[in-house]
Design a protein around this motif. Sequence first.
Motif, PDB file in Angstrom:
ATOM      1  N   GLY A 204      37.443  26.910  34.432  1.00  0.00           N
ATOM      2  CA  GLY A 204      37.307  27.703  33.216  1.00  0.00           C
ATOM      3  C   GLY A 204      35.861  27.904  32.790  1.00  0.00           C
ATOM      4  N   SER A 205      35.722  28.459  31.612  1.00  0.00           N
ATOM      5  CA  SER A 205      34.422  28.935  31.128  1.00  0.00           C
ATOM      6  C   SER A 205      33.534  27.792  30.657  1.00  0.00           C
ATOM      7  N   ALA A 206      32.259  27.835  31.044  1.00  0.00           N
ATOM      8  CA  ALA A 206      31.306  26.796  30.627  1.00  0.00           C
ATOM      9  C   ALA A 206      31.142  26.793  29.120  1.00  0.00           C
ATOM     10  N   GLU A 207      31.052  27.987  28.526  1.00  0.00           N
ATOM     11  CA  GLU A 207      30.804  28.051  27.085  1.00  0.00           C
ATOM     12  C   GLU A 207      32.041  27.624  26.297  1.00  0.00           C
ATOM     13  N   TYR A 208      33.221  28.015  26.752  1.00  0.00           N
ATOM     14  CA  TYR A 208      34.429  27.592  26.047  1.00  0.00           C
ATOM     15  C   TYR A 208      34.650  26.092  26.204  1.00  0.00           C
ATOM     16  N   ASN A 209      34.316  25.551  27.372  1.00  0.00           N
ATOM     17  CA  ASN A 209      34.537  24.123  27.587  1.00  0.00           C
ATOM     18  C   ASN A 209      33.641  23.264  26.697  1.00  0.00           C
ATOM     19  N   LEU A 210      32.498  23.791  26.260  1.00  0.00           N
ATOM     20  CA  LEU A 210      31.699  23.028  25.294  1.00  0.00           C
ATOM     21  C   LEU A 210      32.469  22.854  23.982  1.00  0.00           C
ATOM     22  N   ALA A 211      33.201  23.884  23.598  1.00  0.00           N
ATOM     23  CA  ALA A 211      34.021  23.777  22.386  1.00  0.00           C
ATOM     24  C   ALA A 211      35.156  22.782  22.593  1.00  0.00           C
TER      25      ALA A 211
ATOM     26  N   GLU B 272      25.614  26.811  20.769  1.00  0.00           N
ATOM     27  CA  GLU B 272      25.502  27.370  22.117  1.00  0.00           C
ATOM     28  C   GLU B 272      25.743  28.868  22.077  1.00  0.00           C
ATOM     29  N   PHE B 293      33.891  24.587  16.752  1.00  0.00           N
ATOM     30  CA  PHE B 293      33.035  25.718  17.093  1.00  0.00           C
ATOM     31  C   PHE B 293      33.520  26.999  16.416  1.00  0.00           C
ATOM     32  N   VAL B 316      33.753  30.984  20.724  1.00  0.00           N
ATOM     33  CA  VAL B 316      32.493  30.918  21.460  1.00  0.00           C
ATOM     34  C   VAL B 316      32.166  32.281  22.066  1.00  0.00           C
ATOM     35  N   TYR B 358      43.476  33.529  30.886  1.00  0.00           N
ATOM     36  CA  TYR B 358      42.331  32.742  30.427  1.00  0.00           C
ATOM     37  C   TYR B 358      41.115  33.654  30.522  1.00  0.00           C
ATOM     38  N   GLN B 387      40.029  33.847  39.064  1.00  0.00           N
ATOM     39  CA  GLN B 387      39.211  34.350  37.956  1.00  0.00           C
ATOM     40  C   GLN B 387      38.360  35.494  38.472  1.00  0.00           C
ATOM     41  N   ASP B 415      32.452  34.911  37.344  1.00  0.00           N
ATOM     42  CA  ASP B 415      32.249  34.660  35.919  1.00  0.00           C
ATOM     43  C   ASP B 415      30.967  35.345  35.469  1.00  0.00           C
TER      44      ASP B 415
END
Lengths: 266, 467
Positions: A204-211, B272, B293, B316, B358, B387, B415
């Motif tokens: 999954g997404s790096a930015e979403y995983n921070l959340a 971020e 967030f 995000v 997703y 993805q 991505d």
Amino acid sequence: MTDPRPFQPRSFRAWPARPHRAALLLAAALCALSGCHKNAATGTNPNSLAPTPAPLPPVPTASLTADPLAIDLGQSVVLNWRTTDANNVTIDGIGPVNPNGTQTVAPSTSTNFHIVAKGDGGTTEASVRVTVRVPVAPTAPADTGAADMGSEAAFHDNVPDIFFDYDSYDLRPDAQAATVKASSYLVAHPDIRIVIGGYCDDRGSAEYNLALGENRANAAKTALVNAGVAPARIRVVSYGKEKQFCTDETEACWQQNRRAQFSLDR
Amino acid sequence: MDSKTHIRRVRSIPFHSILALLVSAFILAVHCTPSARAQDNILTGTSSGATSIRLAVADFKPLAADPQTATCKQTFDATLYADLASAGIFDIVSKSLLPAGTPGAPPEIVLQNYSNAPSSAAMVAFGSLGVAGGKLVVNGYLFDTKNLQYPQVIAKQYSVDPTEDAARQTAHRFADEIVYRLGGGVPGIAETKIYYVDRLSPGIKEIWAMDYDGANQHAITHLGTDSISPRISPDNSRLAFASLGKYGFQLKMYSFLLDRYIDFPSGNGSAESPAWAPSGNELAYAAAPNGSFEIWIADSNGNLARRITSFRGGNVSPAYNPKTGAQIAFVSDRTGLPQLYIMNSDGSSVQRLTDGGYASSPSWSPNGQYITFAWDRKYGPGAPGGQDIYVIQVAPNADGAHTILQLTHDGGRCDFPSWSPDGRHIAYANSADGRPEHMRIWSMLADGTQRRPLTGPGADMPNWSWK
């Protein structure tokens, strides 16, 4: 990128439930209120004097409340208890008390006050936990700081990392058990300050995983705070998927990476 | 939407009309030509295949025999050819079909040799270069092969330092002149940059920059920690990104004018995924001062921060509509797995665009009509596909659905799509086996064709400059 249960719907409850203790306490309090009312009524009810067969002795009721439930060290708490149908009422640490009463106490550490009401109909218990927030000690010199924090090994034995389901930050039952153990150790060692790191598997997404990592770390923090650990002792850092404990693309490995990790905040 | 509906819907949209939408919408906006006939003309001029402008790119003629000239010429020829071939609006004549000889100036070119088969070119770019007086002098021409009386379209002279890098930059400038003239007045992208994350080792990521074609890769940050999500300001003066410190990820700002980091306070707690407003005066970002967030907006110094979403969980990856600045796309998990949303930049009119799966990493087209994003559409055990990069039309169709186009297929994990400022290209990161350390940056035309790698493994999160 398959997962054994990715379609498991995420709970809409955005915050972990507080421990059931709060709900029980409320129920007990409600029960006590109704019980008092009933007691007052029966005291003046002429029917109770009628020559009917003697009923079984009623089971005692007991309730115990504290106000406030959490204090800073040095402050006091008013305990308030109500019992019915009891002829012997004791509170641990205080001793025999009247069936109904109040008392002001000033515990130095978080304490479970426990009331036992014995009557002809049996024994009933109730308890209330008073959380004492111990202020964080001022930054100690480096040489004694290590001693105050206790050993790294003891810390990790008693404050184990907790693990999460996929795309979830709800505490699983095993995680709840772990935070109970962790909170009792942390309450007993008030000089320890901790960092909770929130981690995710690398899908999954790096930015979403921070959340997601932030939410996992905060779920662990909330559980500790609810169990009496002062929030000022806890720092939260989300690493998202940026730090991996295990790099295989397997569920066992992903599970290793979905965690809240506890470390000493030296 | 189940898969059958999806297939039917995609089939019902003529493929060439999607091409036209994607590639020519930008040009249409410039021309403001409402008639259907005009759209057909635009289509024939911009789509790939025989209907693009057929352009011959001759090798430039060396005006000196010194080795410096030879090195510069080799770089210049290769760069100019690659720039024009990847521009997305030309049908380039293969070098093997070019007539013999290297015309260096207008009197030396025989246009019929280029307009006749097998070249069959409509336009020809040619010229000369040489080192003289300590300067590299480049003369570049673009001629219309069918207009024998007045063939000259462009004549440019450049005088730069005699270095290989200057030769490459000069080729980019000349290519952009040609693209601007023949591509409907849209500035070319050969002089733009791509900022990205370079993974030096596990746990150490620095922000790097490169030219749009992958050349000139160099580090911007040397922080020795984990720095991600670079976003260059619209005027190319500042770079915002997120960097891991003692208190988690926080926003940092690097000024290219001052050549140092400048303060960007983003509050306590994690922050971020910064995103510049097209004005350059504000940034949107995701921050969690209260443990969750949300999308925040602050001015470009980090002051006057205000929260514009209110939904516990994860909000995000904001991205401003670069045309209007009035809308923000973002990713939120408020209904479960992360989905693509848009809202007004004051937080009102929140609208969900994706119907499941997703979704992550939105980036708008420059005209504000499309959003490209990464999507694992059939998310689940044994589900087909992975993805991939998608484009969604922001305005709904008559039936309320949004036209969706899948750009990548079966190529591993994709991505971070980032739309180029000319609207014709998209940079993205791809890892064929899905492993993060194998991520590399690619670019492709905005219809998914002409994919080419720009970096080796270990590069991620491209962000295309605004100009």
